[in-house]
Design a protein around this motif. Structure first.
Motif, PDB file in Angstrom:
ATOM      1  N   MET A   1       9.816 -12.510 -45.505  1.00  0.00           N
ATOM      2  CA  MET A   1       9.606 -13.911 -45.175  1.00  0.00           C
ATOM      3  C   MET A   1       9.666 -14.128 -43.665  1.00  0.00           C
ATOM      4  N   GLY A   2      10.720 -13.564 -43.031  1.00  0.00           N
ATOM      5  CA  GLY A   2      10.848 -13.721 -41.586  1.00  0.00           C
ATOM      6  C   GLY A   2       9.687 -13.094 -40.840  1.00  0.00           C
ATOM      7  N   PHE A   3       9.239 -11.937 -41.308  1.00  0.00           N
ATOM      8  CA  PHE A   3       8.097 -11.249 -40.698  1.00  0.00           C
ATOM      9  C   PHE A   3       6.859 -12.147 -40.744  1.00  0.00           C
ATOM     10  N   GLY A   4       6.581 -12.725 -41.906  1.00  0.00           N
ATOM     11  CA  GLY A   4       5.414 -13.587 -42.065  1.00  0.00           C
ATOM     12  C   GLY A   4       5.518 -14.866 -41.256  1.00  0.00           C
TER      13      GLY A   4
ATOM     14  N   LYS B   1      19.270 -18.714 -53.589  1.00  0.00           N
ATOM     15  CA  LYS B   1      20.538 -19.220 -53.077  1.00  0.00           C
ATOM     16  C   LYS B   1      20.369 -20.517 -52.291  1.00  0.00           C
ATOM     17  N   TYR B   2      19.133 -20.991 -52.169  1.00  0.00           N
ATOM     18  CA  TYR B   2      18.846 -22.256 -51.497  1.00  0.00           C
ATOM     19  C   TYR B   2      17.517 -22.783 -52.032  1.00  0.00           C
ATOM     20  N   PRO B   3      17.236 -24.073 -51.900  1.00  0.00           N
ATOM     21  CA  PRO B   3      16.063 -24.666 -52.557  1.00  0.00           C
ATOM     22  C   PRO B   3      14.701 -24.301 -51.972  1.00  0.00           C
ATOM     23  N   HIS B   4      14.655 -23.635 -50.810  1.00  0.00           N
ATOM     24  CA  HIS B   4      13.381 -23.308 -50.156  1.00  0.00           C
ATOM     25  C   HIS B   4      12.588 -24.566 -49.795  1.00  0.00           C
ATOM     26  N   ASN B   5      13.293 -25.628 -49.469  1.00  0.00           N
ATOM     27  CA  ASN B   5      12.658 -26.867 -49.022  1.00  0.00           C
ATOM     28  C   ASN B   5      13.690 -27.607 -48.175  1.00  0.00           C
TER      29      ASN B   5
ATOM     30  N   GLY C   1      12.584 -20.616 -46.690  1.00  0.00           N
ATOM     31  CA  GLY C   1      13.700 -20.562 -45.763  1.00  0.00           C
ATOM     32  C   GLY C   1      14.812 -21.540 -46.073  1.00  0.00           C
ATOM     33  N   ALA C   2      16.034 -21.108 -45.759  1.00  0.00           N
ATOM     34  CA  ALA C   2      17.192 -21.993 -45.873  1.00  0.00           C
ATOM     35  C   ALA C   2      17.319 -22.801 -44.585  1.00  0.00           C
ATOM     36  N   LEU C   3      18.296 -23.690 -44.542  1.00  0.00           N
ATOM     37  CA  LEU C   3      18.497 -24.540 -43.370  1.00  0.00           C
ATOM     38  C   LEU C   3      18.621 -23.721 -42.081  1.00  0.00           C
ATOM     39  N   PRO C   4      19.414 -22.634 -42.058  1.00  0.00           N
ATOM     40  CA  PRO C   4      19.521 -21.855 -40.808  1.00  0.00           C
ATOM     41  C   PRO C   4      18.221 -21.127 -40.443  1.00  0.00           C
ATOM     42  N   ASP C   5      17.310 -20.956 -41.422  1.00  0.00           N
ATOM     43  CA  ASP C   5      16.056 -20.260 -41.149  1.00  0.00           C
ATOM     44  C   ASP C   5      15.023 -21.147 -40.461  1.00  0.00           C
ATOM     45  N   GLN C   6      15.317 -22.444 -40.347  1.00  0.00           N
ATOM     46  CA  GLN C   6      14.357 -23.359 -39.731  1.00  0.00           C
ATOM     47  C   GLN C   6      14.557 -23.435 -38.221  1.00  0.00           C
ATOM     48  N   LYS C   7      14.988 -22.327 -37.627  1.00  0.00           N
ATOM     49  CA  LYS C   7      15.259 -22.316 -36.177  1.00  0.00           C
ATOM     50  C   LYS C   7      14.062 -22.757 -35.339  1.00  0.00           C
ATOM     51  N   PRO C   8      12.846 -22.286 -35.623  1.00  0.00           N
ATOM     52  CA  PRO C   8      11.712 -22.747 -34.807  1.00  0.00           C
ATOM     53  C   PRO C   8      11.542 -24.268 -34.838  1.00  0.00           C
TER      54      PRO C   8
END
Length: 242
Positions: A1-4, A159-163, A213-220
């Motif tokens: 996911m992070g790669f994409g 582990k998170y809603p992906h939204n 992505g989870a909340l911390p994955d929305q860094k951009p």
């Protein structure tokens, strides 16, 4: 996911560079081809959907403004041809990726050809709304979704809603939703006075946050919030980026 996710940003940046420079650049065309293959093989459907929508908008705008030259068309044609040729060297990935994209086009009875990732997301969306209903004002707290549905019976362990909005709603309630909406609106209002390229990357980040992505994955996406604290001089600098 992070790669994409990060390759999708690279895809848009390369696309914009090819359009804006409007001159021969073999290295850029080769990079664009490799990035395109990497994005496709990552299987990140949200990233692919977003770059397609934004690319169509950009290209049609360039055509409407009569900035889309024959040279640009040639470079994109070469990039597509190179992408096809490069992909032939990785046949083991093509089949699995085809299935992921194929499932999106086979929707019936609220299912996508038995795609476990999509089914799990749909179930997690429903669970998030239930959690939100149970604690409207403050939500269940950070990590509340994972604590409530850990080792659950979802088709795939999620582990998170992906939204972004559903995660904020379920874990932080109305207070969290209000904060996110205010930040997004204020950020967009400032960005729209800077540069279209930055605005498009912001929209791309927002689209990604709807599906992965989870909340911390929305860094951009959160990086764009920093524009609220920039001085007018810095905003003018962003506006003049070509």
């Amino acid at each position: 996911m992070g790669f994409g996710r990060y390759l999708s940003y690279a895809f848009l940046i390369c696309l914009l560079l090819i359009l804006r420079y409007n001159k021969r650049n073999p290295q850029l065309v080769l990079s664009f081809s490799i990035i395109t293959i990497g994005l496709l093989f990552s299987g990140l459907r949200a990233g692919l959907l977003s770059v397609i929508l934004i690319s169509v908008y950009i290209i049609f705008k360039e055509i409407y403004q009569k900035k889309f030259s024959l040279l640009i068309l040639k470079q994109f044609s070469v990039a597509i041809l190179l992408s096809l040729l490069i992909s032939l060297f990785f046949p083991q990935y093509i089949e699995s990726v085809e299935i992921r994209y194929f499932n999106l086009s086979h929707f019936s009875n609220f299912t996508f050809n038995g795609d476990s990732a999509i089914d799990a997301r749909l179930q997690s969306y429903s669970n998030s709304l239930k959690m939100f209903g149970d604690a409207l004002l403050f939500g269940q707290g950070f990590g509340g979704f994972n604590q409530r549905y850990d080792n659950n019976s979802l088709p795939t362990i999620i582990k998170y809603p992906h939204n972004l909005f559903l995660e904020v709603a379920s874990e932080l309630g109305l207070i969290g939703i209000a904060i996110i909406l205010v930040l997004l609106i204020l950020t967009f209002n400032k960005l729209k006075h800077t540069n279209e390229i930055i605005v498009l990357l912001f929209i791309h980040s927002l689209i990604l946050s709807f599906f992965s992505g989870a909340l911390p994955d929305q860094k951009p996406l959160f990086v764009f919030f920093s524009i609220l604290f920039l001085s007018q001089q810095k905003l003018n600098y962003l506006k003049n980026i070509s």
